[in-house]
Design a protein around this motif. Structure first.
Motif, mmCIF file in Angstrom:
data_model
loop_
_atom_site.group_PDB
_atom_site.id
_atom_site.type_symbol
_atom_site.label_atom_id
_atom_site.label_comp_id
_atom_site.label_asym_id
_atom_site.label_seq_id
_atom_site.Cartn_x
_atom_site.Cartn_y
_atom_site.Cartn_z
ATOM 1 N N GLY A 48 42.876 42.406 53.067
ATOM 2 C CA GLY A 48 41.986 41.252 53.107
ATOM 3 C C GLY A 48 42.369 40.290 54.215
ATOM 4 N N SER A 49 41.524 39.281 54.442
ATOM 5 C CA SER A 49 41.818 38.278 55.468
ATOM 6 C C SER A 49 40.829 37.123 55.376
ATOM 7 C CB SER A 49 41.751 38.880 56.879
ATOM 8 O OG SER A 49 40.406 39.069 57.294
ATOM 9 N N VAL A 50 41.171 36.055 56.063
ATOM 10 C CA VAL A 50 40.185 35.028 56.369
ATOM 11 C C VAL A 50 39.378 35.510 57.575
ATOM 12 C CG1 VAL A 50 41.638 33.176 55.469
ATOM 13 C CG2 VAL A 50 41.771 33.785 57.894
ATOM 14 N N VAL A 51 38.287 34.807 57.894
ATOM 15 C CA VAL A 51 37.425 35.237 59.005
ATOM 16 C C VAL A 51 37.324 34.099 60.015
ATOM 17 C CG1 VAL A 51 35.225 36.259 59.666
ATOM 18 C CG2 VAL A 51 36.119 36.619 57.350
ATOM 19 N N TRP A 52 38.135 34.206 61.059
ATOM 20 C CA TRP A 52 38.084 33.255 62.176
ATOM 21 C C TRP A 52 38.403 34.042 63.436
ATOM 22 C CZ3 TRP A 52 40.618 27.715 62.022
ATOM 23 C CH2 TRP A 52 40.134 26.966 63.120
ATOM 24 N N GLU A 53 37.416 34.193 64.273
ATOM 25 C CA GLU A 53 37.554 35.048 65.446
ATOM 26 C C GLU A 53 38.026 34.270 66.674
ATOM 27 O OE1 GLU A 53 37.243 38.430 65.404
ATOM 28 O OE2 GLU A 53 37.144 38.036 63.253
ATOM 29 N N ARG A 54 38.641 34.969 67.590
ATOM 30 C CA ARG A 54 39.004 34.378 68.876
ATOM 31 C C ARG A 54 37.735 34.040 69.649
ATOM 32 N NH1 ARG A 54 43.106 33.267 66.409
ATOM 33 N NH2 ARG A 54 44.765 34.793 66.199
ATOM 34 N N MET A 55 37.849 33.093 70.565
ATOM 35 C CA MET A 55 36.670 32.629 71.315
ATOM 36 C C MET A 55 35.996 33.739 72.098
ATOM 37 S SD MET A 55 37.815 28.875 72.746
ATOM 38 C CE MET A 55 39.483 29.352 73.245
ATOM 39 N N SER A 56 36.774 34.725 72.559
ATOM 40 C CA SER A 56 36.186 35.818 73.328
ATOM 41 C C SER A 56 35.255 36.678 72.481
ATOM 42 C CB SER A 56 37.300 36.692 73.910
ATOM 43 O OG SER A 56 38.143 37.195 72.881
ATOM 44 N N VAL A 57 35.440 36.654 71.161
ATOM 45 C CA VAL A 57 34.586 37.407 70.247
ATOM 46 C C VAL A 57 33.457 36.538 69.720
ATOM 47 C CG1 VAL A 57 34.521 38.651 68.040
ATOM 48 C CG2 VAL A 57 36.484 38.934 69.582
ATOM 49 N N ASP A 58 33.800 35.315 69.322
ATOM 50 C CA ASP A 58 32.830 34.382 68.746
ATOM 51 C C ASP A 58 33.076 32.992 69.328
ATOM 52 O OD1 ASP A 58 31.078 32.911 67.186
ATOM 53 O OD2 ASP A 58 32.455 32.829 65.467
ATOM 54 N N PRO A 59 32.307 32.591 70.332
ATOM 55 C CA PRO A 59 32.546 31.290 70.956
ATOM 56 C C PRO A 59 32.119 30.089 70.120
ATOM 57 C CG PRO A 59 30.632 32.335 71.945
ATOM 58 C CD PRO A 59 31.236 33.339 71.011
ATOM 59 N N VAL A 60 31.393 30.307 69.032
ATOM 60 C CA VAL A 60 31.004 29.196 68.162
ATOM 61 C C VAL A 60 32.261 28.662 67.478
ATOM 62 C CG1 VAL A 60 29.620 28.470 66.189
ATOM 63 C CG2 VAL A 60 28.717 30.161 67.800
ATOM 64 N N PRO A 61 32.534 27.372 67.565
ATOM 65 C CA PRO A 61 33.797 26.841 67.030
ATOM 66 C C PRO A 61 33.918 26.986 65.515
ATOM 67 C CG PRO A 61 32.823 25.292 68.583
ATOM 68 C CD PRO A 61 31.789 26.338 68.309
ATOM 69 N N GLY A 62 35.138 27.252 65.079
ATOM 70 C CA GLY A 62 35.460 27.237 63.662
ATOM 71 C C GLY A 62 35.429 28.585 62.985
ATOM 72 N N PRO A 63 35.997 28.647 61.777
ATOM 73 C CA PRO A 63 35.953 29.877 60.992
ATOM 74 C C PRO A 63 34.538 30.209 60.566
ATOM 75 C CG PRO A 63 36.812 28.061 59.669
ATOM 76 C CD PRO A 63 36.677 27.548 61.075
ATOM 77 N N ILE A 64 34.308 31.463 60.225
ATOM 78 C CA ILE A 64 32.979 31.923 59.837
ATOM 79 C C ILE A 64 32.820 31.772 58.330
ATOM 80 C CG2 ILE A 64 31.387 33.871 59.810
ATOM 81 C CD1 ILE A 64 32.868 34.972 62.258
ATOM 82 N N PRO A 65 31.883 30.945 57.870
ATOM 83 C CA PRO A 65 31.667 30.792 56.428
ATOM 84 C C PRO A 65 31.128 32.085 55.809
ATOM 85 C CG PRO A 65 30.678 28.975 57.676
ATOM 86 C CD PRO A 65 31.033 30.045 58.669
#
Length: 356
Positions: A48-65
């Protein structure tokens, strides 16, 4: 001792374990590696994990709800199981996040929880997963070692997710055994291996060091398979270290350097309650209900977080049409840290003994 036999039996008297990446990005890759090592010894291990991607993958700021994930099986308000086909909808585009990439690599579901709800959300999400999966222990995995930061370190780039993860692990109201796994120290190009070892020694002096484990040739095979699908520079460092990497190497678009050595092949297992006692950042966010609240608390302590950097980088991207690179990223961070310092000095001058 080889494999996970000693890893669990020496300090976990259970058979069903959730290995959970707390730092976002590629921590789930190492969590998966450890879970598969446990399975080879006959344990029932989940990933398992939390979901917060690096900017190169997801430039939208913050973790993914959780609410922005599609193609998932919801477990509760703060948790879900994801598949290789699961995606996040971010800024009008689909994002293949690392938990879904690991699920694709292993052809199995991976558990995720909602980091956007900070310590409360992660703690409740873990509780939901523990009840659903009937696990008896949680091993929270941090790659790099930032979870041990005090907050004032010059090269601390991403303290927020790790602080919230440790806080949530301790806070989770479930009767299971809990372990903090600090893996591949310094692999994220932030705190130096020497400094992290010093922090581990502090935890150890209080009786909080449970053991250590080095990766094996079989683990390396698993890592190579995982990294064909998942993207994680920090997790790749351990692979290179196992193959003889040594000395200074540049990562994160040239913004950081790592000291590559065999130390990156080791996992240190710590008591999370004792670790919390010497972790001021995790203490500060223990009762937070949103990631912005947690960020504000760390900001008030003078700590510039990865959320601050992502917001500054997003502003840069909207202006220049691309993400900042190397020195540009370092400049954004230094300017952001300077703003925090200015705000702190302004508060002091306005209310301290030298204020008017």
């Amino acid at each position: 001792m080889q494999g996970a036999d000693w890893l669990i039996k020496d300090f976990l008297s259970v058979k069903n374990v959730l290995f959970f990446g707390i730092g976002g990005g590629g921590d789930v890759v190492t969590a998966a590696m450890l879970a598969l090592a446990a399975r080879r010894e006959g344990y029932r291990a989940y990933i398992g994990s939390v979901v917060w991607e690096r900017m190169s993958v997801d430039p939208v700021p913050g973790p993914i709800p959780i609410d922005e994930l599609v193609g998932v099986h919801r477990i509760g308000r703060y948790s879900a199981m994801v598949k290789g086909s699961s995606r996040a909808l971010r800024g009008g585009r689909e994002v293949a996040f690392q938990a879904s990439n690991v699920a694709q690599a292993l052809n199995e579901e991976v558990a995720v929880v909602d980091l956007s709800a900070a310590a409360e959300g992660v703690a409740e999400g873990l509780a939901e997963l523990i009840r659903e999966l009937d696990v008896e222990a949680v091993v929270a995995v941090d790659v790099g070692g930032d979870v041990l930061a005090k907050g004032y370190e010059d090269e601390l780039w991403s303290p927020l997710a790790d602080a919230v993860g440790l806080a949530a692990l301790v806070r989770a109201r479930v009767q299971v055994q809990k372990v903090l796994a600090v893996h591949s120290i310094g692999a994220d190009g932030e705190l130096s291996p020497g400094y992290i070892l010093e922090r581990i020694s502090t935890v150890s002096s209080l009786g909080g060091l449970l053991g250590a484990r080095g990766i094996t040739a079989r683990d390396v095979e698993i890592l190579e398979r995982l990294l064909e699908h998942a993207h994680s520079e920090a997790s790749r460092v351990q692979l290179e270290a196992f193959k003889g990497c040594w000395g200074q190497h540049v990562i994160r678009a040239g913004s950081r350097e790592i000291e590559c050595s065999p130390l990156q092949t080791i996992t240190f297992f710590l008591d999370p309650y004792i670790t919390l006692a010497v972790a001021p950042l995790a203490q500060a966010v223990l009762f937070t209900k949103s990631i912005k609240e947690a960020r504000s608390i760390l900001n008030s302590m003078g700590v510039y977080t990865e959320l601050d950097l992502e917001e500054d980088a997003y502003t840069f991207m909207r202006k220049h049409g691309r993400l900042p690179r190397g020195d540009e990223l370092r400049k954004l961070r230094e300017e952001g840290r300077a703003r925090l310092l200015f705000k702190a000095l302004s508060r002091y001058s306005g209310h301290g003994e030298y204020g008017e």
